[in-house]
Design a protein around this motif. Structure first.
Motif, PDB file in Angstrom:
ATOM      1  N   VAL A   8      18.881  29.288  27.008  1.00 58.54           N
ATOM      2  CA  VAL A   8      18.848  27.925  26.489  1.00 58.54           C
ATOM      3  C   VAL A   8      19.314  26.994  27.605  1.00 58.54           C
ATOM      4  O   VAL A   8      20.378  27.200  28.190  1.00 58.54           O
ATOM      5  CB  VAL A   8      19.748  27.769  25.242  1.00 58.54           C
ATOM      6  N   VAL A   9      18.496  25.974  27.880  1.00 60.76           N
ATOM      7  CA  VAL A   9      18.814  25.003  28.927  1.00 60.76           C
ATOM      8  C   VAL A   9      18.985  23.636  28.261  1.00 60.76           C
ATOM      9  O   VAL A   9      18.024  22.885  28.091  1.00 60.76           O
ATOM     10  CB  VAL A   9      17.699  24.962  30.007  1.00 60.76           C
ATOM     11  N   PRO A  10      20.238  23.318  27.851  1.00 58.97           N
ATOM     12  CA  PRO A  10      20.484  22.016  27.226  1.00 58.97           C
ATOM     13  C   PRO A  10      20.411  20.903  28.267  1.00 58.97           C
ATOM     14  O   PRO A  10      20.595  21.141  29.464  1.00 58.97           O
ATOM     15  CB  PRO A  10      21.902  22.133  26.673  1.00 58.97           C
ATOM     16  N   SER A  11      20.168  19.688  27.813  1.00 59.14           N
ATOM     17  CA  SER A  11      20.114  18.559  28.738  1.00 59.14           C
ATOM     18  C   SER A  11      21.493  17.973  29.008  1.00 59.14           C
ATOM     19  O   SER A  11      21.662  17.207  29.948  1.00 59.14           O
ATOM     20  CB  SER A  11      19.195  17.472  28.190  1.00 59.14           C
ATOM     21  N   ASP A  12      22.468  18.309  28.201  1.00 56.53           N
ATOM     22  CA  ASP A  12      23.825  17.819  28.419  1.00 56.53           C
ATOM     23  C   ASP A  12      24.800  18.731  27.677  1.00 56.53           C
ATOM     24  O   ASP A  12      24.406  19.566  26.880  1.00 56.53           O
ATOM     25  CB  ASP A  12      23.984  16.371  27.936  1.00 56.53           C
ATOM     26  N   ASN A  13      26.076  18.545  27.974  1.00 53.65           N
ATOM     27  CA  ASN A  13      27.114  19.284  27.245  1.00 53.65           C
ATOM     28  C   ASN A  13      28.184  18.322  26.745  1.00 53.65           C
ATOM     29  O   ASN A  13      29.330  18.695  26.599  1.00 53.65           O
ATOM     30  CB  ASN A  13      27.721  20.384  28.121  1.00 53.65           C
ATOM     31  N   GLN A  14      27.778  17.100  26.477  1.00 50.56           N
ATOM     32  CA  GLN A  14      28.720  16.065  26.072  1.00 50.56           C
ATOM     33  C   GLN A  14      28.866  15.934  24.553  1.00 50.56           C
ATOM     34  O   GLN A  14      29.481  14.998  24.090  1.00 50.56           O
ATOM     35  CB  GLN A  14      28.278  14.721  26.658  1.00 50.56           C
ATOM     36  N   GLY A  15      28.278  16.830  23.794  1.00 49.14           N
ATOM     37  CA  GLY A  15      28.399  16.732  22.343  1.00 49.14           C
ATOM     38  C   GLY A  15      27.274  15.952  21.698  1.00 49.14           C
ATOM     39  O   GLY A  15      27.291  15.712  20.506  1.00 49.14           O
ATOM     40  N   GLY A  16      26.287  15.558  22.457  1.00 48.21           N
ATOM     41  CA  GLY A  16      25.164  14.807  21.911  1.00 48.21           C
ATOM     42  C   GLY A  16      23.958  15.701  21.718  1.00 48.21           C
ATOM     43  O   GLY A  16      24.009  16.722  21.032  1.00 48.21           O
ATOM     44  N   VAL A  17      22.862  15.313  22.351  1.00 51.08           N
ATOM     45  CA  VAL A  17      21.600  16.028  22.205  1.00 51.08           C
ATOM     46  C   VAL A  17      21.750  17.508  22.547  1.00 51.08           C
ATOM     47  O   VAL A  17      21.272  18.374  21.827  1.00 51.08           O
ATOM     48  CB  VAL A  17      20.512  15.381  23.103  1.00 51.08           C
ATOM     49  N   GLY A  18      22.402  17.808  23.649  1.00 47.80           N
ATOM     50  CA  GLY A  18      22.579  19.197  24.049  1.00 47.80           C
ATOM     51  C   GLY A  18      23.263  20.022  22.978  1.00 47.80           C
ATOM     52  O   GLY A  18      22.908  21.172  22.738  1.00 47.80           O
ATOM     53  N   PHE A  19      24.243  19.424  22.331  1.00 49.47           N
ATOM     54  CA  PHE A  19      24.986  20.134  21.291  1.00 49.47           C
ATOM     55  C   PHE A  19      24.147  20.338  20.032  1.00 49.47           C
ATOM     56  O   PHE A  19      24.034  21.446  19.522  1.00 49.47           O
ATOM     57  CB  PHE A  19      26.271  19.370  20.950  1.00 49.47           C
ATOM     58  N   TYR A  20      23.520  19.252  19.550  1.00 48.74           N
ATOM     59  CA  TYR A  20      22.823  19.317  18.264  1.00 48.74           C
ATOM     60  C   TYR A  20      21.414  19.892  18.344  1.00 48.74           C
ATOM     61  O   TYR A  20      20.902  20.405  17.355  1.00 48.74           O
ATOM     62  CB  TYR A  20      22.777  17.931  17.615  1.00 48.74           C
ATOM     63  N   ARG A  21      20.762  19.804  19.495  1.00 49.61           N
ATOM     64  CA  ARG A  21      19.380  20.290  19.617  1.00 49.61           C
ATOM     65  C   ARG A  21      19.300  21.648  20.301  1.00 49.61           C
ATOM     66  O   ARG A  21      18.344  22.387  20.097  1.00 49.61           O
ATOM     67  CB  ARG A  21      18.520  19.293  20.405  1.00 49.61           C
ATOM     68  N   SER A  22      20.272  21.973  21.144  1.00 45.02           N
ATOM     69  CA  SER A  22      20.190  23.202  21.926  1.00 45.02           C
ATOM     70  C   SER A  22      21.317  24.182  21.599  1.00 45.02           C
ATOM     71  O   SER A  22      21.069  25.300  21.153  1.00 45.02           O
ATOM     72  CB  SER A  22      20.226  22.875  23.429  1.00 45.02           C
ATOM     73  N   THR A  23      22.544  23.760  21.806  1.00 46.30           N
ATOM     74  CA  THR A  23      23.683  24.676  21.682  1.00 46.30           C
ATOM     75  C   THR A  23      23.922  25.130  20.247  1.00 46.30           C
ATOM     76  O   THR A  23      23.921  26.334  19.961  1.00 46.30           O
ATOM     77  CB  THR A  23      24.951  24.005  22.244  1.00 46.30           C
ATOM     78  N   GLN A  24      24.149  24.202  19.341  1.00 39.84           N
ATOM     79  CA  GLN A  24      24.501  24.558  17.953  1.00 39.84           C
ATOM     80  C   GLN A  24      23.455  25.444  17.265  1.00 39.84           C
ATOM     81  O   GLN A  24      23.819  26.454  16.656  1.00 39.84           O
ATOM     82  CB  GLN A  24      24.770  23.284  17.146  1.00 39.84           C
ATOM     83  N   PRO A  25      22.161  25.132  17.342  1.00 34.41           N
ATOM     84  CA  PRO A  25      21.189  26.007  16.669  1.00 34.41           C
ATOM     85  C   PRO A  25      21.187  27.437  17.218  1.00 34.41           C
ATOM     86  O   PRO A  25      21.039  28.399  16.464  1.00 34.41           O
ATOM     87  CB  PRO A  25      19.840  25.339  16.924  1.00 34.41           C
ATOM     88  N   HIS A  26      21.393  27.569  18.525  1.00 30.72           N
ATOM     89  CA  HIS A  26      21.350  28.903  19.115  1.00 30.72           C
ATOM     90  C   HIS A  26      22.643  29.687  18.892  1.00 30.72           C
ATOM     91  O   HIS A  26      22.618  30.904  18.783  1.00 30.72           O
ATOM     92  CB  HIS A  26      20.985  28.813  20.592  1.00 30.72           C
TER      93      HIS A  26
END
Length: 155
Positions: A8-26
């Motif tokens: 998984v390659v999130p676009s950020d790790n600041q708690g925004g898009v990366g968190f809700y679209r990439s990190t949390q689902p995985h």
């Protein structure tokens, strides 16, 4: 049966898009199906070391905007040659209104063209709504709507 390895390659790790679209689902995928999936997160994968990606069966990338797009596109070709499934997640439109703070940046660097190209080269696209899915369909027929992964119990 062996686990499916996902990068998984999130676009950020600041708690925004990366968190809700990439990190949390995985994280949820791995927690709910620990015998089936192993998830690795990397915001800055080395697109030059293509053999390091051979251990993955799926690569999930948010938006796909990187410093060296040429190396990134070579990596996408490598993934296709090696039957590694590619999934692009996108949650924002590529056409920004002139009132948007990044409008001129997108226009100057032709970000809208890059995003449209990205939509067309990935195996699958995930997005946030049916409305946005309809906007993406002309570029990729394999679109799936996945709402933001907001955990209502998370303080």
């Amino acid at each position: 049966m062996s686990k499916i390895n996902i990068l998984v390659v999130p676009s950020d790790n600041q708690g925004g898009v990366g968190f809700y679209r990439s990190t949390q689902p995985h994280i949820q995928l791995q927690e709910q199906f620990p015998d089936d999936f192993f998830v690795t997160f990397d915001m800055n994968p080395n697109w030059y070391d293509l053999t390091s990606f051979k251990k993955y069966q799926i690569i999930h990338i948010h938006k796909g905007l990187f410093q060296d797009m040429g190396a990134f596109y070579k990596a996408i070709e490598f993934f296709k040659e090696n039957n590694i499934v590619t999934i692009l997640d996108i949650d924002d439109h590529w056409k920004l209104d002139y009132r948007h703070p990044q409008h001129f940046y997108f226009k100057e660097y032709k970000i809208d063209e890059i995003i449209k190209h990205n939509l067309s080269i990935f195996d699958y696209v995930t997005t946030t709504t049916d409305l946005f899915k309809r906007e993406i369909l002309p570029f990729n027929k394999n679109v799936c709507v996945i709402p933001n992964a907001i955990n209502p119990e998370d303080p």
